[in-house]
Enzyme design. Structure first.
Site, PDB file in Angstrom:
ATOM      1  N   ASN A  47       0.830  -1.207   0.000  1.00  0.00           N
ATOM      2  CA  ASN A  47       0.000   0.000   0.000  1.00  0.00           C
ATOM      3  C   ASN A  47       0.866   1.259   0.000  1.00  0.00           C
ATOM      4  OD1 ASN A  47      -2.336  -1.509   0.091  1.00  0.00           O
ATOM      5  ND2 ASN A  47      -2.780  -1.091   2.236  1.00  0.00           N
ATOM      6  N   ARG A 372     -10.717  -4.124 -14.524  1.00  0.00           N
ATOM      7  CA  ARG A 372      -9.601  -4.984 -14.125  1.00  0.00           C
ATOM      8  C   ARG A 372     -10.069  -6.427 -14.243  1.00  0.00           C
ATOM      9  NH1 ARG A 372      -5.941  -1.509 -11.744  1.00  0.00           N
ATOM     10  NH2 ARG A 372      -6.766   0.141 -10.386  1.00  0.00           N
ATOM     11  N   ARG A 402      -5.035   1.968 -13.761  1.00  0.00           N
ATOM     12  CA  ARG A 402      -3.678   2.087 -13.246  1.00  0.00           C
ATOM     13  C   ARG A 402      -3.071   0.752 -12.820  1.00  0.00           C
ATOM     14  NH1 ARG A 402      -4.018   6.011  -9.067  1.00  0.00           N
ATOM     15  NH2 ARG A 402      -3.854   7.599 -10.684  1.00  0.00           N
ATOM     16  N   HIS A 432     -15.271   3.259 -15.416  1.00  0.00           N
ATOM     17  CA  HIS A 432     -15.128   2.488 -14.183  1.00  0.00           C
ATOM     18  C   HIS A 432     -16.403   1.731 -13.826  1.00  0.00           C
ATOM     19  CE1 HIS A 432     -14.555   2.248  -9.657  1.00  0.00           C
ATOM     20  NE2 HIS A 432     -13.435   1.733 -10.105  1.00  0.00           N
ATOM     21  N   TYR A 465     -12.413  -9.442  -2.289  1.00  0.00           N
ATOM     22  CA  TYR A 465     -13.057  -8.127  -2.233  1.00  0.00           C
ATOM     23  C   TYR A 465     -14.538  -8.355  -1.940  1.00  0.00           C
ATOM     24  CZ  TYR A 465      -9.266  -5.411  -4.487  1.00  0.00           C
ATOM     25  OH  TYR A 465      -8.100  -4.765  -4.790  1.00  0.00           O
ATOM     26  N   HIS A 589     -15.463  -3.382  -0.288  1.00  0.00           N
ATOM     27  CA  HIS A 589     -15.372  -2.700  -1.578  1.00  0.00           C
ATOM     28  C   HIS A 589     -16.729  -2.275  -2.135  1.00  0.00           C
ATOM     29  CE1 HIS A 589     -14.140  -2.443  -5.959  1.00  0.00           C
ATOM     30  NE2 HIS A 589     -13.144  -1.801  -5.372  1.00  0.00           N
TER      31      HIS A 589
END
Length: 718
Positions: A47, A372, A402, A432, A465, A589
């Site tokens: 992180n 992703r 990213r 997104h 997640y 999440h």
């Protein structure tokens, strides 16, 4: 009333560091299984690494152009970098205190040893010597630094050994050299003899590196590592080929400026100064490390441990109802909407949705957004299969996601090769939203089936997640979904949407409208309640609106895992706002937005956090839960998390986070409760205690790779 006073806001970057401290607390929590504590410590490192390569890098760019405008909390970029440095140095100290004083001694009590060269017995010493001679030596390259050979380029996140050497017979002729530790070898080396004895590869290389310098004596060896600016800067408006521009920028990113230099504590001051000068960094960017550099190796260490299942979280089984295997997914969705809560509900129905669509002769088209995906994605496979079966397949692959740029570029090309129509993203925006649309010909006519989610279409991260997804065949939502894809692929500008809301702009406007409604209800003397769950809250305008609602008497409950720039306990401003943060086994999440609506509650799920980038610079989706049993389940999920007394931290008026005072309260770990419910559902579904679904060993807070480990991280869904 002015709700934008600097004292009402917390700096985004410092709030993120507070989040990472909460992750570090999990590594220090004696109630967690030991090997999970070790994993958590590795996660804090990954992180922190990304934080420096992206967020600190961005601030330093602002400083380089003398940008002095303060943030909502009143801090300039220079102020932020200074405050970050102080807080990050303290965090690193706490990381290594946790490792050296707590975790390593506890591992030794369980006969799990991370050894140094001095600890090795004769057999082990012979083993590492042979390993060096046969495997490592041929791959090592000594690099000199002198008048004819300039200081070599040091790659981001590579482990290197700095050496001070002198020629035999001439101790005054001291020279500097550096050797990169090859990343093609495992960093954690398993030693022969007793089980669970390990040594790090750099310790072996340091012990025998002298053989690379014939006629020289090695005076000093010490490891160092640099973190560089990895923030991708794609000039989207100035390029005719977005894919090529992303690939070009990926190559340029490898040579970004150094943001942080880590050196072993044993490194001499002379060597530190030389490295800092060669790499162009000041003292604040230098971190002296009391232990092995780059703690992400800890996840590899945990994986290498044999036995000791009791030191891990117990495995459990995600719920995959038998009816999903017995009936068509389209028939199930047509009957009623289906709400999924991952990873407690198995992610497989989402994969099955695309798989069945690929093979169903009545399916005409599949449209999907991908942000992703895993390195071996079954969804990609079935999308390609659908195209090869003659269906119209359109996929938006966000090539600017990213640190997944290369993976997504690869899949975009692969999908094109298989016959899919591929969109690489939109200029100036990241897509997104998580949306899949299947168009099917049925007896009644054309029918649209959808899946909308809060998290990525990633079969790997779906294991750790926590996200939510909705299957629906709602007609109005189907029309909206078609319009969204037309907007993404063409030049369509729908004048309105029936039930879905998208950003940029649309979600912000909608949230403001709903908050205004609650404010009006509260001012009329009626109960008004807002409940939100998200990853991060940083948008000043949304925060000011929440303050306005609180001032009007609206009761506001916020579950925010990460960044929270809102402050609680401000008299007359945020008295009615309470903020919880849950850090636990799984990475929270999902995004939930609830409005009491004068006794007729409305509940929405979304891919968007309340961050400026999500509301202004992303294509995001917010969708309603309309069927009563579905909305009831979503609120039960929220209420269970709100009642958590084990993994919850509550934001205090002094901007610290405190654990729940559990005296007199039921002990409730919300994630453990959801696991228990999933296990019960599995058993009830099969009529025995032998589940048929795959068991998962869940690992928290990591990124989408098929082999997730602590070298990856929670990427805050950029």
């Amino acid at each position: 009333m002015n709700y934008y006073k600097e004292s009402y806001y917390t700096n985004r970057e410092l709030s993120w560091l507070d989040f990472n401290y909460r992750v570090l607390d999990e590594a220090r929590d004696k109630d967690n299984p030991l090997l999970e504590r070790v994993r958590f410590l590795g996660i804090t490192q990954s992180n922190l690494d990304e934080f420096f390569t992206v967020r600190v890098a961005s601030l330093r760019k602002l400083m380089s152009v003398n940008y002095t405008k303060p943030d909502p909390a009143g801090l300039t970029a220079a102020d932020q970098v200074s405050a970050i440095s102080d807080k990050a140095h303290e965090m690193v100290k706490r990381q290594y205190n946790t490792l050296n004083r707590s975790l390593l001694p506890l591992l030794e009590q369980h006969a799990i040893h991370l050894l140094s060269m001095a600890d090795l017995n004769e057999e082990q010493h012979a083993f590492v010597k042979n390993y060096f001679d046969d495997e490592l030596y041929p791959a090592l390259t000594p690099m000199a630094d002198d008048s004819s050979r300039p200081f070599p380029f040091i790659g981001n996140n590579t482990l290197n050994i700095a050496l001070r050497i002198y020629k035999n017979g001439d101790k005054k002729d001291r020279k500097f050299a550096t050797v990169q530790v090859p990343d093609v070898f495992p960093r954690v080396v398993v030693l022969p003899g007793a089980p669970n004895q390990f040594i790090l590869i750099e310790e072996i290389i340091k012990a025998f590196v002298g053989s690379l310098f014939i006629n020289y004596t090695v005076k000093e060896t010490s490891c160092y590592r640099v973190m560089r600016d990895l923030d991708l800067d794609v000039a989207e408006e100035d390029t005719s080929d977005l894919l090529k521009e992303v690939q070009k920028q990926l190559k340029m990113r490898e040579r970004g400026k150094v943001m942080r230099l880590e050196v072993e504590k044993s490194m001499s001051k002379h060597q530190r100064t030389r490295l800092a000068k060669a790499l162009g960094i000041n003292e604040s960017a230098l971190y002296v490390i009391n232990g092995p550099l780059n703690l992400t190796f800890l996840s590899k260490l945990v994986k290498a441990v044999q036995g000791h299942e009791d030191l891990n979280y117990p495995k459990y089984h995600a719920y995959y109802p038998a009816k999903y295997r017995e009936r068509s997914i389209f028939d199930l969705i047509k009957d009623h909407d289906i709400l999924m809560q991952y990873p407690y509900d198995d992610f497989k129905p989402v994969v099955d949705f695309i798989h069945e669509a690929a093979e169903d002769e009545d399916v005409l088209a599949i449209k999907m957004t991908l942000y992703r995906v895993s390195a071996d994605s079954p969804i990609i496979k079935y999308l390609g299969q659908a195209a090869q079966n003659g269906k119209q397949v359109t996929v938006l692959v966000e090539v600017k996601a990213r640190f997944d740029e290369e993976n997504n570029v690869h899949w975009a090309k692969k999908l094109e090769e298989m016959g899919c129509h591929v969109i690489y993203g939109l200029i100036g925006l990241k897509t997104h939203c998580k949306l899949a649309l299947v168009v099917r010909r049925e007896n009644e006519g054309i029918k649209r089936y959808m899946h909308m989610g809060t998290g990525n279409y990633n079969d790997v991260t779906a294991h750790f997640y926590t996200d939510m997804g909705l299957f629906t065949a709602d007609t109005d939502m189907g029309i909206d979904a078609s319009n969204i894809f037309n907007m993404l692929s063409g030049y369509s500008e729908p004048p309105y949407f029936h039930k879905l809301h998208i950003s940029p702009d649309g979600i912000r406007d909608f949230i403001n409208e709903k908050l205004d409604d609650e404010i009006a209800i509260a001012k009329a003397g009626q109960p008004a309640v807002v409940k939100m769950k998200m990853n991060s809250l940083s948008d000043p305008q949304i925060i000011s609106k929440l303050y306005e609602a609180s001032h009007a008497g609206v009761k506001i409950q916020l579950i925010i895992r990460g960044i929270c720039c809102l402050r609680t306990g401000i008299k007359g401003i945020s008295d009615n706002i309470e903020v919880h943060s849950i850090i636990g086994r799984l990475l929270e999440h999902s995004r939930i937005y609830y409005f009491s609506n004068d006794g007729e509650p409305q509940i929405y799920l979304s891919s968007a956090d309340m961050m400026t980038r999500n509301l202004n610079r992303r294509v995001e989706l917010l969708f309603p839960l309309l069927q009563p049993e579905i909305s009831h389940r979503a609120m039960t999920i929220f209420e269970t998390m709100w009642a958590d007394t084990v993994k919850t931290r509550i934001l205090q008026p002094d901007n610290t986070y405190a654990r729940v005072d559990g005296r007199g309260l039921e002990v409730l770990d919300s994630q453990a409760e959801f696991i228990r419910e999933a296990e019960q559902a599995v058993k009830a579904d099969h009529g025995d205690t032998t589940p048929t679904s795959n068991a998962h060993q869940f690992i928290p807070m990591m990124s989408p790779k098929n082999e997730p480990d602590a070298s990856d991280l929670d990427r805050e869904d950029d």
